[in-house]
Design a protein around this motif. Structure first.
Motif, PDB file in Angstrom:
ATOM      1  N   PRO A 172      13.966  -0.812 -14.977  1.00 51.70           N
ATOM      2  CA  PRO A 172      12.755  -0.122 -14.528  1.00 51.70           C
ATOM      3  C   PRO A 172      11.961   0.507 -15.665  1.00 51.70           C
ATOM      4  O   PRO A 172      12.488   0.711 -16.763  1.00 51.70           O
ATOM      5  CB  PRO A 172      13.298   0.962 -13.602  1.00 51.70           C
ATOM      6  N   GLU A 173      10.708   0.790 -15.349  1.00 52.88           N
ATOM      7  CA  GLU A 173       9.845   1.533 -16.256  1.00 52.88           C
ATOM      8  C   GLU A 173      10.549   2.866 -16.552  1.00 52.88           C
ATOM      9  O   GLU A 173      11.070   3.502 -15.647  1.00 52.88           O
ATOM     10  CB  GLU A 173       8.547   1.830 -15.471  1.00 52.88           C
ATOM     11  N   GLY A 174      10.567   3.275 -17.808  1.00 56.46           N
ATOM     12  CA  GLY A 174      11.211   4.548 -18.122  1.00 56.46           C
ATOM     13  C   GLY A 174      12.728   4.461 -18.166  1.00 56.46           C
ATOM     14  O   GLY A 174      13.410   5.473 -18.249  1.00 56.46           O
TER      15      GLY A 174
ATOM     16  N   ALA B   4       0.843  -1.200   0.000  1.00 50.69           N
ATOM     17  CA  ALA B   4       0.000   0.000   0.000  1.00 50.69           C
ATOM     18  C   ALA B   4       0.873   1.242   0.000  1.00 50.69           C
ATOM     19  O   ALA B   4       2.011   1.224   0.485  1.00 50.69           O
ATOM     20  CB  ALA B   4      -0.904   0.000   1.225  1.00 50.69           C
ATOM     21  N   TYR B   5       0.357   2.288  -0.610  1.00 47.74           N
ATOM     22  CA  TYR B   5       0.990   3.607  -0.528  1.00 47.74           C
ATOM     23  C   TYR B   5       0.094   4.433   0.381  1.00 47.74           C
ATOM     24  O   TYR B   5      -0.958   4.897  -0.059  1.00 47.74           O
ATOM     25  CB  TYR B   5       1.059   4.271  -1.904  1.00 47.74           C
ATOM     26  N   GLY B   6       0.460   4.561   1.636  1.00 46.23           N
ATOM     27  CA  GLY B   6      -0.440   5.214   2.560  1.00 46.23           C
ATOM     28  C   GLY B   6      -1.762   4.468   2.564  1.00 46.23           C
ATOM     29  O   GLY B   6      -1.810   3.255   2.777  1.00 46.23           O
ATOM     30  N   GLY B   7      -2.838   5.156   2.267  1.00 42.57           N
ATOM     31  CA  GLY B   7      -4.147   4.512   2.275  1.00 42.57           C
ATOM     32  C   GLY B   7      -4.502   3.796   0.975  1.00 42.57           C
ATOM     33  O   GLY B   7      -5.517   3.103   0.897  1.00 42.57           O
ATOM     34  N   ILE B   8      -3.660   3.944  -0.040  1.00 44.92           N
ATOM     35  CA  ILE B   8      -3.980   3.326  -1.336  1.00 44.92           C
ATOM     36  C   ILE B   8      -3.444   1.913  -1.401  1.00 44.92           C
ATOM     37  O   ILE B   8      -2.242   1.687  -1.362  1.00 44.92           O
ATOM     38  CB  ILE B   8      -3.380   4.150  -2.500  1.00 44.92           C
ATOM     39  N   LYS B   9      -4.379   0.943  -1.477  1.00 50.78           N
ATOM     40  CA  LYS B   9      -3.949  -0.456  -1.574  1.00 50.78           C
ATOM     41  C   LYS B   9      -3.664  -0.778  -3.037  1.00 50.78           C
ATOM     42  O   LYS B   9      -4.583  -0.927  -3.843  1.00 50.78           O
ATOM     43  CB  LYS B   9      -5.051  -1.363  -1.027  1.00 50.78           C
ATOM     44  N   ALA B  10      -2.391  -0.862  -3.370  1.00 49.45           N
ATOM     45  CA  ALA B  10      -2.011  -1.049  -4.774  1.00 49.45           C
ATOM     46  C   ALA B  10      -1.919  -2.524  -5.150  1.00 49.45           C
ATOM     47  O   ALA B  10      -2.240  -2.916  -6.261  1.00 49.45           O
ATOM     48  CB  ALA B  10      -0.682  -0.358  -5.043  1.00 49.45           C
ATOM     49  N   VAL B  11      -1.484  -3.369  -4.206  1.00 48.46           N
ATOM     50  CA  VAL B  11      -1.371  -4.811  -4.443  1.00 48.46           C
ATOM     51  C   VAL B  11      -2.084  -5.518  -3.292  1.00 48.46           C
ATOM     52  O   VAL B  11      -1.784  -5.290  -2.128  1.00 48.46           O
ATOM     53  CB  VAL B  11       0.113  -5.243  -4.531  1.00 48.46           C
TER      54      VAL B  11
ATOM     55  N   ASP C 109      10.264  -4.027 -16.883  1.00 44.87           N
ATOM     56  CA  ASP C 109       9.004  -3.295 -16.724  1.00 44.87           C
ATOM     57  C   ASP C 109       8.700  -2.469 -17.968  1.00 44.87           C
ATOM     58  O   ASP C 109       9.291  -1.425 -18.187  1.00 44.87           O
ATOM     59  CB  ASP C 109       9.072  -2.388 -15.483  1.00 44.87           C
ATOM     60  N   GLU C 110       7.806  -2.985 -18.781  1.00 45.44           N
ATOM     61  CA  GLU C 110       7.339  -2.330 -20.006  1.00 45.44           C
ATOM     62  C   GLU C 110       8.469  -1.887 -20.931  1.00 45.44           C
ATOM     63  O   GLU C 110       8.576  -0.702 -21.275  1.00 45.44           O
ATOM     64  CB  GLU C 110       6.446  -1.128 -19.648  1.00 45.44           C
ATOM     65  N   PRO C 111       9.290  -2.835 -21.357  1.00 47.70           N
ATOM     66  CA  PRO C 111      10.409  -2.455 -22.221  1.00 47.70           C
ATOM     67  C   PRO C 111       9.980  -1.884 -23.576  1.00 47.70           C
ATOM     68  O   PRO C 111      10.759  -1.154 -24.184  1.00 47.70           O
ATOM     69  CB  PRO C 111      11.191  -3.759 -22.394  1.00 47.70           C
TER      70      PRO C 111
ATOM     71  N   GLY D 271      -1.757  -6.369 -17.786  1.00 45.71           N
ATOM     72  CA  GLY D 271      -2.848  -5.727 -17.058  1.00 45.71           C
ATOM     73  C   GLY D 271      -2.870  -4.246 -17.382  1.00 45.71           C
ATOM     74  O   GLY D 271      -1.858  -3.690 -17.800  1.00 45.71           O
ATOM     75  N   SER D 272      -4.010  -3.633 -17.151  1.00 48.26           N
ATOM     76  CA  SER D 272      -4.157  -2.242 -17.576  1.00 48.26           C
ATOM     77  C   SER D 272      -3.436  -1.266 -16.642  1.00 48.26           C
ATOM     78  O   SER D 272      -2.881  -1.657 -15.618  1.00 48.26           O
ATOM     79  CB  SER D 272      -5.640  -1.893 -17.705  1.00 48.26           C
ATOM     80  N   ASN D 273      -3.476   0.002 -16.976  1.00 40.14           N
ATOM     81  CA  ASN D 273      -2.806   1.049 -16.195  1.00 40.14           C
ATOM     82  C   ASN D 273      -3.274   1.029 -14.760  1.00 40.14           C
ATOM     83  O   ASN D 273      -4.469   0.910 -14.483  1.00 40.14           O
ATOM     84  CB  ASN D 273      -3.103   2.440 -16.778  1.00 40.14           C
ATOM     85  N   GLY D 274      -2.325   1.118 -13.854  1.00 44.97           N
ATOM     86  CA  GLY D 274      -2.668   1.199 -12.440  1.00 44.97           C
ATOM     87  C   GLY D 274      -3.024  -0.130 -11.790  1.00 44.97           C
ATOM     88  O   GLY D 274      -3.475  -0.167 -10.644  1.00 44.97           O
ATOM     89  N   ALA D 275      -2.813  -1.241 -12.505  1.00 44.15           N
ATOM     90  CA  ALA D 275      -3.202  -2.555 -11.977  1.00 44.15           C
ATOM     91  C   ALA D 275      -2.337  -2.983 -10.792  1.00 44.15           C
ATOM     92  O   ALA D 275      -2.755  -3.799  -9.974  1.00 44.15           O
ATOM     93  CB  ALA D 275      -3.122  -3.607 -13.084  1.00 44.15           C
ATOM     94  N   GLY D 276      -1.116  -2.448 -10.726  1.00 40.88           N
ATOM     95  CA  GLY D 276      -0.222  -2.832  -9.631  1.00 40.88           C
ATOM     96  C   GLY D 276       1.006  -3.620 -10.094  1.00 40.88           C
ATOM     97  O   GLY D 276       1.734  -4.190  -9.272  1.00 40.88           O
ATOM     98  N   LYS D 277       1.253  -3.625 -11.384  1.00 38.85           N
ATOM     99  CA  LYS D 277       2.361  -4.414 -11.941  1.00 38.85           C
ATOM    100  C   LYS D 277       3.719  -3.876 -11.490  1.00 38.85           C
ATOM    101  O   LYS D 277       4.569  -4.624 -11.010  1.00 38.85           O
ATOM    102  CB  LYS D 277       2.284  -4.419 -13.484  1.00 38.85           C
ATOM    103  N   THR D 278       3.922  -2.575 -11.664  1.00 35.75           N
ATOM    104  CA  THR D 278       5.198  -1.975 -11.270  1.00 35.75           C
ATOM    105  C   THR D 278       5.415  -2.096  -9.765  1.00 35.75           C
ATOM    106  O   THR D 278       6.519  -2.395  -9.302  1.00 35.75           O
ATOM    107  CB  THR D 278       5.246  -0.489 -11.699  1.00 35.75           C
ATOM    108  N   THR D 279       4.347  -1.904  -9.010  1.00 36.47           N
ATOM    109  CA  THR D 279       4.437  -2.018  -7.549  1.00 36.47           C
ATOM    110  C   THR D 279       4.909  -3.418  -7.166  1.00 36.47           C
ATOM    111  O   THR D 279       5.775  -3.576  -6.295  1.00 36.47           O
ATOM    112  CB  THR D 279       3.063  -1.702  -6.924  1.00 36.47           C
ATOM    113  N   THR D 280       4.373  -4.430  -7.825  1.00 36.54           N
ATOM    114  CA  THR D 280       4.774  -5.813  -7.552  1.00 36.54           C
ATOM    115  C   THR D 280       6.261  -5.998  -7.871  1.00 36.54           C
ATOM    116  O   THR D 280       7.012  -6.572  -7.072  1.00 36.54           O
ATOM    117  CB  THR D 280       3.926  -6.792  -8.418  1.00 36.54           C
TER     118      THR D 280
ATOM    119  N   GLU E 122       4.222  -6.040 -19.328  1.00 40.13           N
ATOM    120  CA  GLU E 122       3.963  -5.389 -20.619  1.00 40.13           C
ATOM    121  C   GLU E 122       2.519  -4.931 -20.779  1.00 40.13           C
ATOM    122  O   GLU E 122       1.601  -5.572 -20.300  1.00 40.13           O
ATOM    123  CB  GLU E 122       4.275  -6.375 -21.766  1.00 40.13           C
ATOM    124  N   GLN E 123       2.360  -3.832 -21.485  1.00 43.37           N
ATOM    125  CA  GLN E 123       1.027  -3.401 -21.900  1.00 43.37           C
ATOM    126  C   GLN E 123       0.700  -4.045 -23.245  1.00 43.37           C
ATOM    127  O   GLN E 123      -0.459  -4.199 -23.607  1.00 43.37           O
ATOM    128  CB  GLN E 123       1.000  -1.875 -22.086  1.00 43.37           C
ATOM    129  N   ASN E 124       1.767  -4.375 -23.984  1.00 42.95           N
ATOM    130  CA  ASN E 124       1.571  -5.050 -25.258  1.00 42.95           C
ATOM    131  C   ASN E 124       1.290  -6.524 -24.970  1.00 42.95           C
ATOM    132  O   ASN E 124       2.154  -7.388 -25.051  1.00 42.95           O
ATOM    133  CB  ASN E 124       2.824  -4.890 -26.127  1.00 42.95           C
TER     134      ASN E 124
END
Ligand code: ATP
Ligand code: MG
Length: 238
Positions: free
Chosen positions: A86-88, A14-21, A163-165, A38-47, A195-197
């Motif tokens: 990493p992403e980016g 979680a990021y503070g109150g946001i449960k990401a995974v 992460d999303e190469p 999985g789509s944007n914000g699914a929690g992939k990068t967090t994992t 990947e998003q692809n």
């Protein structure tokens, strides 16, 4: 069956109150190429960040080669063979291509081996050889992605997390990146690919996982998932 290299069980982040995974189970066996889509914000990068020790987790566990990584730092894990792109990308923009590759080998002390591997990277990515003395920041997005992958490979990883190469790259560069991912996998490196692809990622994967709103909602053999009507509708735009 091959050894399990990575075992994520009941992972919550979680990021503070946001449960990401919210309780993720995922397993990567030796030699496998696993795609996590999985789509944007699914929690992939967090994992992924939790796996590489760059983000603390509140519940569950992650085992790497049978041992919990809890409390271990990113440096320690890289030393044990866990490398992430990493992403980016995150290349060192003010360093040259060659210097970036040397940085990738920072955990190594075998000078001759490092020089040999830099040459090997130039064989895989001829574009990097042509630009070896150029500052990384002046390279195109696709070139920086290649450099980021080459830099990660310089640590001689057992497991490579990507992460999303393919993000933001031209179709030709996307082809090249997927080709390299497959080649690296064929050389025996275990890969966890985010990947998003989704189509391309499932095509080259042994197994796939679909993540949605912090949870794994589906898993299976990569190619079989490509034929799954639910995957096709939600992630392949069909
Ligand atoms: N540093 C942060 N602080 C607060 N919330 C965050 C932070 N990083 C991520 N989140 C939130 O956590 C959730 C999961 O984000 P994450 O980056 O893991 O998603 P993702 O699956 O990688 O998405 P994308 O495909 O867009 O990269 C999102 O709702 C995001 O807004
Ligand atoms: Mg992400």
């Amino acid at each position: 069956m091959a050894n399990t290299l990575l075992k994520i069980s009941g992972l919550k982040v979680a990021y503070g109150g946001i449960k990401a995974v919210k309780g993720v189970d995922l397993e990567v066996r030796e030699g496998e190429l696993i795609s996590l889509i999985g789509s944007n914000g699914a929690g992939k990068t967090t994992t992924m960040k939790a796996v590489t020790g760059s983000l603390a987790f509140e519940a569950g566990d992650i085992e790497y080669m049978g041992k919990s990584i809890k409390g271990k730092g990113a440096w320690d894990l890289v030393k044990q063979g866990l490398a992430m792109v990493p992403e980016g990308r995150g290349v060192f923009t003010r360093m040259t291509i060659t210097e970036n590759l040397q940085m990738g080998a920072y955990i190594r002390t075998d000078k001759a081996g490092i020089a040999h591997d830099i040459d090997k990277m130039f064989g895989i990515f001829p574009r990097l050889r042509e630009r070896k003395d150029q500052l990384a920041g002046t390279m195109s997005g696709g070139e920086q992605q290649m450099l980021a992958m080459a830099r990660a490979l310089m640590s001689q990883p057992k497991v490579l997390l990507l992460d999303e190469p393919s993000m933001g790259l031209s179709p030709i560069m996307v082809d090249k990146i997927f080709e390299v991912v497959r080649d690296v996998s064929a050389q025996g490196v275990t890969i966890l690919l985010v990947e998003q692809n989704a189509r391309r990622a499932l095509q080259i994967a042994d197994r796939g996982y679909v993540m949605d709103s912090g949870e794994i909602i589906m898993t299976g053999i990569g190619r079989e998932m490509l034929d799954d009507p639910k995957v096709r509708a939600a992630y392949l735009g069909e």
